[in-house]
Design a protein around this motif. Sequence first.
Motif, PDB file in Angstrom:
ATOM      1  N   VAL A  25       0.847  -1.200   0.000  1.00 59.93           N
ATOM      2  CA  VAL A  25       0.000   0.000   0.000  1.00 59.93           C
ATOM      3  C   VAL A  25       0.878   1.244   0.000  1.00 59.93           C
ATOM      4  CG1 VAL A  25      -1.684   1.302   1.372  1.00 59.93           C
ATOM      5  CG2 VAL A  25      -1.958  -1.160   1.080  1.00 59.93           C
ATOM      6  N   ARG A  26       1.914   1.247   0.840  1.00 61.74           N
ATOM      7  CA  ARG A  26       2.832   2.397   0.906  1.00 61.74           C
ATOM      8  C   ARG A  26       3.546   2.615  -0.428  1.00 61.74           C
ATOM      9  NH1 ARG A  26       4.296  -0.031   5.990  1.00 61.74           N
ATOM     10  NH2 ARG A  26       3.172   1.046   7.632  1.00 61.74           N
ATOM     11  N   PHE A  27       3.965   1.529  -1.073  1.00 62.67           N
ATOM     12  CA  PHE A  27       4.640   1.635  -2.361  1.00 62.67           C
ATOM     13  C   PHE A  27       3.732   2.308  -3.388  1.00 62.67           C
ATOM     14  CE2 PHE A  27       5.631  -0.136  -6.562  1.00 62.67           C
ATOM     15  CZ  PHE A  27       6.926   0.335  -6.710  1.00 62.67           C
ATOM     16  N   LYS A  28       2.473   1.879  -3.455  1.00 61.76           N
ATOM     17  CA  LYS A  28       1.520   2.479  -4.398  1.00 61.76           C
ATOM     18  C   LYS A  28       1.264   3.946  -4.064  1.00 61.76           C
ATOM     19  CE  LYS A  28       0.354  -0.628  -7.394  1.00 61.76           C
ATOM     20  NZ  LYS A  28       0.658  -0.434  -8.789  1.00 61.76           N
ATOM     21  N   LYS A  29       1.163   4.276  -2.786  1.00 63.70           N
ATOM     22  CA  LYS A  29       0.933   5.663  -2.377  1.00 63.70           C
ATOM     23  C   LYS A  29       2.138   6.520  -2.759  1.00 63.70           C
ATOM     24  CE  LYS A  29      -1.456   8.891  -0.376  1.00 63.70           C
ATOM     25  NZ  LYS A  29      -2.784   9.259  -0.852  1.00 63.70           N
ATOM     26  N   SER A  30       3.330   5.994  -2.559  1.00 62.46           N
ATOM     27  CA  SER A  30       4.545   6.711  -2.921  1.00 62.46           C
ATOM     28  C   SER A  30       4.566   7.028  -4.418  1.00 62.46           C
ATOM     29  CB  SER A  30       5.773   5.890  -2.539  1.00 62.46           C
ATOM     30  OG  SER A  30       6.950   6.552  -2.904  1.00 62.46           O
ATOM     31  N   GLU A  31       4.196   6.049  -5.233  1.00 59.62           N
ATOM     32  CA  GLU A  31       4.122   6.282  -6.678  1.00 59.62           C
ATOM     33  C   GLU A  31       3.114   7.380  -7.008  1.00 59.62           C
ATOM     34  OE1 GLU A  31       3.092   2.425  -8.244  1.00 59.62           O
ATOM     35  OE2 GLU A  31       5.163   2.067  -8.870  1.00 59.62           O
ATOM     36  N   GLU A  32       1.958   7.338  -6.340  1.00 60.59           N
ATOM     37  CA  GLU A  32       0.902   8.325  -6.583  1.00 60.59           C
ATOM     38  C   GLU A  32       1.355   9.729  -6.183  1.00 60.59           C
ATOM     39  OE1 GLU A  32      -2.958   8.595  -4.245  1.00 60.59           O
ATOM     40  OE2 GLU A  32      -3.572   7.578  -6.089  1.00 60.59           O
TER      41      GLU A  32
END
Length: 109
Positions: A25-32
């Motif tokens: 989840v954190r990885f996807k948020k970081s990308e966003e």
Amino acid sequence: MQLSDRCCGEAGTLGTARPDIANQVRFKKSEEITRGVRDLTGQDQAEPGQVKMLTACPACHQGLAKYADESGVTTDYIVVEMAKHLLGEGWQQRFMERVKAGGVEKVLL
């Protein structure tokens, strides 16, 4: 910052109970966040004070702050930004002075 409604991975005990899921989840948020900063500034990292994310959730405020070093994005509460806009700079000090002098007759939410 643009609307960024993806979870930051800080919800409840997710990070401790299921770190495998929380890290994804954190990885996807970081990308966003990086994509949002790039769209707004043309750079992968914002200059200090250039981009801010707003939230109403204390857990999100804490979680989003973890992205500050890599993104340059700061976080704050929506109500704080509203108070700054409606009441001007120094509103916190004036508020505290009024409370200490006998209270406040209305609260803006």
